[in-house]
Design a protein around this motif. Sequence first.
Motif, mmCIF file in Angstrom:
data_model
loop_
_atom_site.group_PDB
_atom_site.id
_atom_site.type_symbol
_atom_site.label_atom_id
_atom_site.label_comp_id
_atom_site.label_asym_id
_atom_site.label_seq_id
_atom_site.Cartn_x
_atom_site.Cartn_y
_atom_site.Cartn_z
ATOM 1 N N PRO A 161 13.504 -13.361 -0.575
ATOM 2 C CA PRO A 161 12.666 -12.680 -1.574
ATOM 3 C C PRO A 161 11.958 -11.461 -0.995
ATOM 4 O O PRO A 161 11.444 -11.500 0.128
ATOM 5 C CB PRO A 161 11.665 -13.769 -1.979
ATOM 6 N N GLY A 162 11.956 -10.392 -1.770
ATOM 7 C CA GLY A 162 11.318 -9.160 -1.341
ATOM 8 C C GLY A 162 9.910 -9.023 -1.882
ATOM 9 O O GLY A 162 9.340 -9.955 -2.466
ATOM 10 N N ARG A 163 9.360 -7.829 -1.730
ATOM 11 C CA ARG A 163 7.977 -7.600 -2.145
ATOM 12 C C ARG A 163 7.796 -7.795 -3.646
ATOM 13 O O ARG A 163 6.769 -8.311 -4.095
ATOM 14 C CB ARG A 163 7.539 -6.196 -1.730
ATOM 15 N N GLY A 164 8.799 -7.400 -4.431
ATOM 16 C CA GLY A 164 8.700 -7.576 -5.874
ATOM 17 C C GLY A 164 8.691 -9.037 -6.274
ATOM 18 O O GLY A 164 7.876 -9.466 -7.091
ATOM 19 N N HIS A 165 9.601 -9.827 -5.682
ATOM 20 C CA HIS A 165 9.633 -11.262 -5.989
ATOM 21 C C HIS A 165 8.319 -11.932 -5.588
ATOM 22 O O HIS A 165 7.786 -12.774 -6.320
ATOM 23 C CB HIS A 165 10.781 -11.943 -5.230
ATOM 24 N N ARG A 166 7.809 -11.546 -4.422
ATOM 25 C CA ARG A 166 6.571 -12.178 -3.943
ATOM 26 C C ARG A 166 5.382 -11.774 -4.804
ATOM 27 O O ARG A 166 4.477 -12.590 -5.043
ATOM 28 C CB ARG A 166 6.336 -11.818 -2.468
ATOM 29 N N ALA A 167 5.373 -10.541 -5.288
ATOM 30 C CA ALA A 167 4.283 -10.109 -6.158
ATOM 31 C C ALA A 167 4.291 -10.904 -7.465
ATOM 32 O O ALA A 167 3.251 -11.374 -7.934
ATOM 33 C CB ALA A 167 4.397 -8.612 -6.450
ATOM 34 N N VAL A 168 5.467 -11.069 -8.041
ATOM 35 C CA VAL A 168 5.574 -11.841 -9.282
ATOM 36 C C VAL A 168 5.143 -13.281 -9.046
ATOM 37 O O VAL A 168 4.457 -13.891 -9.884
ATOM 38 C CB VAL A 168 7.016 -11.768 -9.828
ATOM 39 N N ALA A 169 5.527 -13.847 -7.901
ATOM 40 C CA ALA A 169 5.112 -15.214 -7.575
ATOM 41 C C ALA A 169 3.597 -15.318 -7.439
ATOM 42 O O ALA A 169 2.997 -16.326 -7.843
ATOM 43 C CB ALA A 169 5.806 -15.670 -6.290
ATOM 44 N N ARG A 170 2.958 -14.274 -6.893
ATOM 45 C CA ARG A 170 1.488 -14.273 -6.790
ATOM 46 C C ARG A 170 0.856 -14.247 -8.168
ATOM 47 O O ARG A 170 -0.142 -14.941 -8.421
ATOM 48 C CB ARG A 170 1.010 -13.073 -5.960
ATOM 49 N N TRP A 171 1.413 -13.441 -9.075
ATOM 50 C CA TRP A 171 0.888 -13.394 -10.439
ATOM 51 C C TRP A 171 1.001 -14.770 -11.098
ATOM 52 O O TRP A 171 0.085 -15.215 -11.796
ATOM 53 C CB TRP A 171 1.645 -12.372 -11.288
ATOM 54 N N LEU A 181 3.307 1.775 -20.498
ATOM 55 C CA LEU A 181 3.213 2.251 -19.120
ATOM 56 C C LEU A 181 4.622 2.341 -18.554
ATOM 57 O O LEU A 181 5.409 1.405 -18.685
ATOM 58 C CB LEU A 181 2.380 1.290 -18.263
ATOM 59 N N VAL A 182 4.940 3.483 -17.927
ATOM 60 C CA VAL A 182 6.240 3.685 -17.280
ATOM 61 C C VAL A 182 6.002 4.225 -15.884
ATOM 62 O O VAL A 182 5.264 5.200 -15.699
ATOM 63 C CB VAL A 182 7.134 4.663 -18.074
ATOM 64 N N VAL A 183 6.627 3.592 -14.891
ATOM 65 C CA VAL A 183 6.533 4.043 -13.508
ATOM 66 C C VAL A 183 7.950 4.170 -12.962
ATOM 67 O O VAL A 183 8.670 3.173 -12.873
ATOM 68 C CB VAL A 183 5.725 3.056 -12.633
ATOM 69 N N HIS A 184 8.332 5.399 -12.603
ATOM 70 C CA HIS A 184 9.639 5.624 -11.988
ATOM 71 C C HIS A 184 9.438 5.695 -10.475
ATOM 72 O O HIS A 184 9.213 6.768 -9.916
ATOM 73 C CB HIS A 184 10.271 6.914 -12.505
ATOM 74 N N ALA A 185 9.476 4.538 -9.840
ATOM 75 C CA ALA A 185 9.195 4.472 -8.409
ATOM 76 C C ALA A 185 9.759 3.176 -7.850
ATOM 77 O O ALA A 185 10.268 2.321 -8.576
ATOM 78 C CB ALA A 185 7.684 4.555 -8.159
ATOM 79 N N ASP A 186 9.653 3.032 -6.533
ATOM 80 C CA ASP A 186 10.101 1.823 -5.855
ATOM 81 C C ASP A 186 9.260 0.622 -6.308
ATOM 82 O O ASP A 186 8.025 0.695 -6.372
ATOM 83 C CB ASP A 186 9.974 2.018 -4.347
ATOM 84 N N ILE A 187 9.910 -0.491 -6.601
ATOM 85 C CA ILE A 187 9.202 -1.657 -7.128
ATOM 86 C C ILE A 187 8.243 -2.237 -6.096
ATOM 87 O O ILE A 187 7.078 -2.527 -6.393
ATOM 88 C CB ILE A 187 10.207 -2.728 -7.602
ATOM 89 N N GLY A 188 8.723 -2.420 -4.871
ATOM 90 C CA GLY A 188 7.865 -2.988 -3.837
ATOM 91 C C GLY A 188 6.641 -2.130 -3.575
ATOM 92 O O GLY A 188 5.505 -2.650 -3.476
ATOM 93 N N ASP A 189 6.833 -0.806 -3.471
ATOM 94 C CA ASP A 189 5.708 0.098 -3.241
ATOM 95 C C ASP A 189 4.708 0.046 -4.386
ATOM 96 O O ASP A 189 3.505 0.177 -4.179
ATOM 97 C CB ASP A 189 6.216 1.539 -3.088
ATOM 98 N N THR A 190 5.226 -0.135 -5.598
ATOM 99 C CA THR A 190 4.360 -0.139 -6.781
ATOM 100 C C THR A 190 3.572 -1.431 -6.898
ATOM 101 O O THR A 190 2.373 -1.426 -7.229
ATOM 102 C CB THR A 190 5.205 0.077 -8.058
#
Length: 234
Positions: free
Chosen positions: A69-79, A221-230
């Motif tokens: 799992p990457g930063r995005g998966h871990r962020a969702v798990a924290r939420w 809201l729209v963000v065109h950027a890297d998911i992990g960085d965001t």
Amino acid sequence: MLGDARAVTVFTGAGISTECGVPDYRSPGSPWRAHAPIAFADYLADPAMRAEAWRRKFAMDDLYAAARPGRGHRAVARWAAAGRVRAVVTQNIDGLHGAAAGPDDEIVELHGVGSHARCLGCGDRHELGPIRSRFESHGALPECACGGIVKSASIAFGQSLDPAVLQRAVEASLECDLFVVLGSTLLVRPAARFPDLARRNGARLAIVNREPTPLDREADLVVHADIGDTLDPL
């Protein structure tokens, strides 16, 4: 937006897993182009096509066997751990959301998973280790005791989605007040159906994706950027 949401549904596509070493379908030079999945009708009709499908699957499995799992998966798990997330609906078959999630988190895997196989006849589960061993040593296709065709538990092109899984995704879309899209182009149906369903039911819509999507104009809201960085700072 996330802070005052009571029930969040997160919808993810290939873009959340690319930093984990899982290739997406559309990038130039993607290995999926060299090992394109076999269409469901061809898989059913021809044992030679089934053999080729297994060869391609094992080649792709080797490419991301070490994915975590990457930063995005871990962020969702924290939420989810904080009680924010109603459900995670994913187009991905890599199982990384499940690896990051808690035991009670609801993960709706629209396209199934690639971690095991199932009989198309009786539904019995078959493990990949024995299948691969027999296939690579003897060229043998997996067999089920019922005589049914055994296939990876991921959804092939032309194969219908599981109606129960589809219904869970619809319910998650209707029961949220914030729908968050992460790493999906929203070009493949029914992918575009769920955020639009949520939005029409009164939920706010947030999209984080490197490229524009067809629903950008409708989103709050729209963000065109890297998911992990965001997501890391949230």
